[in-house]
Structures are given as C-alpha cells and as structure tokens.
Design a protein around this motif. Structure first.
Motif, PDB file in Angstrom:
ATOM      1  N   LYS A  21      12.322 -26.759 -34.141  1.00 35.77           N
ATOM      2  CA  LYS A  21      13.122 -25.206 -34.338  1.00 35.77           C
ATOM      3  C   LYS A  21      13.034 -24.454 -33.005  1.00 35.77           C
ATOM      4  CE  LYS A  21      12.284 -24.675 -39.280  1.00 35.77           C
ATOM      5  NZ  LYS A  21      11.806 -23.607 -40.340  1.00 35.77           N
ATOM      6  N   ILE A  22      11.875 -24.596 -32.143  1.00 35.66           N
ATOM      7  CA  ILE A  22      12.083 -23.979 -31.007  1.00 35.66           C
ATOM      8  C   ILE A  22      13.103 -24.581 -30.225  1.00 35.66           C
ATOM      9  CG2 ILE A  22      10.489 -23.375 -29.149  1.00 35.66           C
ATOM     10  CD1 ILE A  22       8.138 -23.186 -31.215  1.00 35.66           C
ATOM     11  N   GLU A  23      12.833 -25.648 -30.085  1.00 37.37           N
ATOM     12  CA  GLU A  23      14.028 -26.523 -29.339  1.00 37.37           C
ATOM     13  C   GLU A  23      15.442 -26.285 -29.425  1.00 37.37           C
ATOM     14  OE1 GLU A  23      14.404 -30.976 -27.511  1.00 37.37           O
ATOM     15  OE2 GLU A  23      13.889 -30.593 -29.768  1.00 37.37           O
ATOM     16  N   ASP A  24      15.641 -26.189 -30.760  1.00 43.04           N
ATOM     17  CA  ASP A  24      17.026 -25.927 -31.094  1.00 43.04           C
ATOM     18  C   ASP A  24      17.425 -24.616 -30.939  1.00 43.04           C
ATOM     19  OD1 ASP A  24      17.258 -28.592 -32.152  1.00 43.04           O
ATOM     20  OD2 ASP A  24      16.968 -28.101 -34.221  1.00 43.04           O
ATOM     21  N   GLY A  25      16.682 -23.712 -30.878  1.00 45.69           N
ATOM     22  CA  GLY A  25      16.659 -22.121 -30.571  1.00 45.69           C
ATOM     23  C   GLY A  25      17.012 -22.085 -29.141  1.00 45.69           C
ATOM     24  N   VAL A  26      16.356 -22.505 -28.319  1.00 45.72           N
ATOM     25  CA  VAL A  26      16.249 -22.612 -26.915  1.00 45.72           C
ATOM     26  C   VAL A  26      17.443 -23.209 -26.440  1.00 45.72           C
ATOM     27  CG1 VAL A  26      15.347 -23.143 -24.727  1.00 45.72           C
ATOM     28  CG2 VAL A  26      13.738 -22.281 -26.496  1.00 45.72           C
ATOM     29  N   VAL A  27      17.675 -24.411 -26.810  1.00 43.96           N
ATOM     30  CA  VAL A  27      19.104 -25.006 -26.477  1.00 43.96           C
ATOM     31  C   VAL A  27      20.131 -24.337 -26.938  1.00 43.96           C
ATOM     32  CG1 VAL A  27      20.306 -27.357 -26.606  1.00 43.96           C
ATOM     33  CG2 VAL A  27      17.951 -27.324 -26.245  1.00 43.96           C
ATOM     34  N   GLY A  28      20.301 -23.838 -28.058  1.00 47.97           N
ATOM     35  CA  GLY A  28      21.343 -23.150 -28.577  1.00 47.97           C
ATOM     36  C   GLY A  28      21.605 -21.741 -27.789  1.00 47.97           C
ATOM     37  N   GLY A  29      20.734 -21.172 -27.385  1.00 53.23           N
ATOM     38  CA  GLY A  29      20.654 -19.957 -26.651  1.00 53.23           C
ATOM     39  C   GLY A  29      21.149 -20.036 -25.212  1.00 53.23           C
ATOM     40  N   TYR A  30      20.671 -21.594 -24.667  1.00 52.72           N
ATOM     41  CA  TYR A  30      21.192 -21.619 -23.531  1.00 52.72           C
ATOM     42  C   TYR A  30      22.710 -22.142 -23.380  1.00 52.72           C
ATOM     43  CZ  TYR A  30      22.078 -24.290 -19.292  1.00 52.72           C
ATOM     44  OH  TYR A  30      22.490 -24.731 -18.002  1.00 52.72           O
ATOM     45  N   LYS A  31      23.016 -22.622 -24.528  1.00 49.55           N
ATOM     46  CA  LYS A  31      24.472 -23.118 -24.413  1.00 49.55           C
ATOM     47  C   LYS A  31      25.512 -21.879 -24.716  1.00 49.55           C
ATOM     48  CE  LYS A  31      24.025 -27.909 -25.891  1.00 49.55           C
ATOM     49  NZ  LYS A  31      24.828 -28.961 -26.637  1.00 49.55           N
ATOM     50  N   LYS A  32      24.857 -20.807 -25.425  1.00 47.63           N
ATOM     51  CA  LYS A  32      25.874 -19.675 -25.590  1.00 47.63           C
ATOM     52  C   LYS A  32      25.875 -18.943 -24.082  1.00 47.63           C
ATOM     53  CE  LYS A  32      24.577 -18.623 -30.601  1.00 47.63           C
ATOM     54  NZ  LYS A  32      23.923 -17.714 -31.690  1.00 47.63           N
ATOM     55  N   ILE A  33      24.797 -18.831 -23.586  1.00 45.52           N
ATOM     56  CA  ILE A  33      24.785 -18.251 -22.386  1.00 45.52           C
ATOM     57  C   ILE A  33      25.656 -18.698 -21.338  1.00 45.52           C
ATOM     58  CG2 ILE A  33      23.526 -17.546 -19.937  1.00 45.52           C
ATOM     59  CD1 ILE A  33      21.042 -16.916 -22.155  1.00 45.52           C
ATOM     60  N   VAL A  44      30.751 -19.321 -18.043  1.00 45.29           N
ATOM     61  CA  VAL A  44      31.836 -20.153 -17.896  1.00 45.29           C
ATOM     62  C   VAL A  44      33.122 -19.619 -18.160  1.00 45.29           C
ATOM     63  CG1 VAL A  44      33.051 -22.238 -18.216  1.00 45.29           C
ATOM     64  CG2 VAL A  44      30.746 -22.593 -17.735  1.00 45.29           C
ATOM     65  N   GLU A  45      33.216 -19.001 -19.433  1.00 49.30           N
ATOM     66  CA  GLU A  45      34.248 -18.213 -19.687  1.00 49.30           C
ATOM     67  C   GLU A  45      34.706 -16.915 -19.056  1.00 49.30           C
ATOM     68  OE1 GLU A  45      35.593 -15.479 -23.650  1.00 49.30           O
ATOM     69  OE2 GLU A  45      34.400 -17.527 -23.990  1.00 49.30           O
ATOM     70  N   GLY A  46      33.682 -16.368 -18.394  1.00 44.44           N
ATOM     71  CA  GLY A  46      33.615 -15.074 -17.468  1.00 44.44           C
ATOM     72  C   GLY A  46      34.123 -15.633 -16.189  1.00 44.44           C
ATOM     73  N   PHE A  47      33.459 -16.909 -15.701  1.00 46.85           N
ATOM     74  CA  PHE A  47      34.077 -16.870 -14.263  1.00 46.85           C
ATOM     75  C   PHE A  47      35.588 -17.502 -14.358  1.00 46.85           C
ATOM     76  CE2 PHE A  47      34.910 -20.558 -11.392  1.00 46.85           C
ATOM     77  CZ  PHE A  47      34.731 -19.758 -10.103  1.00 46.85           C
ATOM     78  N   GLY A  48      36.078 -18.059 -15.576  1.00 46.97           N
ATOM     79  CA  GLY A  48      37.554 -18.211 -15.687  1.00 46.97           C
ATOM     80  C   GLY A  48      38.189 -17.079 -15.684  1.00 46.97           C
TER      81      GLY A  48
END
Length: 73
Positions: free
Chosen positions: A21-33, A38-42
């Motif tokens: 659960k912790i791993e999924d939350g951290v990875v999910g949060g990182y991917k959102k950031i 990337v979207e902002g840079f574009g």
C-alpha cells in the motif's frame, strides 16, 4: 509450535500488505508529479515556440517541424 508459525505468517502477510500500500501510494504520487512536470514543460515549450519562433499564421506544430528540419522531408 504450529500456532507460532501461523501467527508469524499472519504478521508477514500484514507487513507485506502494508508495504505494498505504501509503495503504491509513493509510486502513484511520483507518477502524478512527473506527469504534471512533463505536461507543464510541454506547455511552456509550446508557448515559447509560438511567441518567439512561429511565423505569422504558422501553428506551433509547423514551427517545431520547421525548426527541427523535419518539414523538408
């Protein structure tokens, strides 16, 4: 001794479940950031191309192709 083994297995399963659960939350949060950055840079890149390099009436995509030399192909 088997009660000890069973209790140990339950503890192991709980720890693994909590870790996942912790791993999924951290990875999910990182991917959102990461996606946001990337979207902002574009968006910033597109605006810079539009303002600084696009010719009058030229789209951002056309300007990018012209600047990269891909419009000659």
């Amino acid at each position: 001794m088997s009660k000890f083994v069973e209790a140990n297995e339950k503890i192991v399963q709980g720890v693994v479940k909590g870790y996942k659960k912790i791993e999924d939350g951290v990875v999910g949060g990182y991917k959102k950031i990461e996606n946001g950055v990337v979207e902002g840079f574009g968006k910033v890149t597109d605006k810079c191309v539009e303002v600084l390099f696009a010719k009058k009436g030229e789209s951002v995509e056309d300007a990018k192709a012209r600047l990269s030399g891909k419009d000659k192909e």
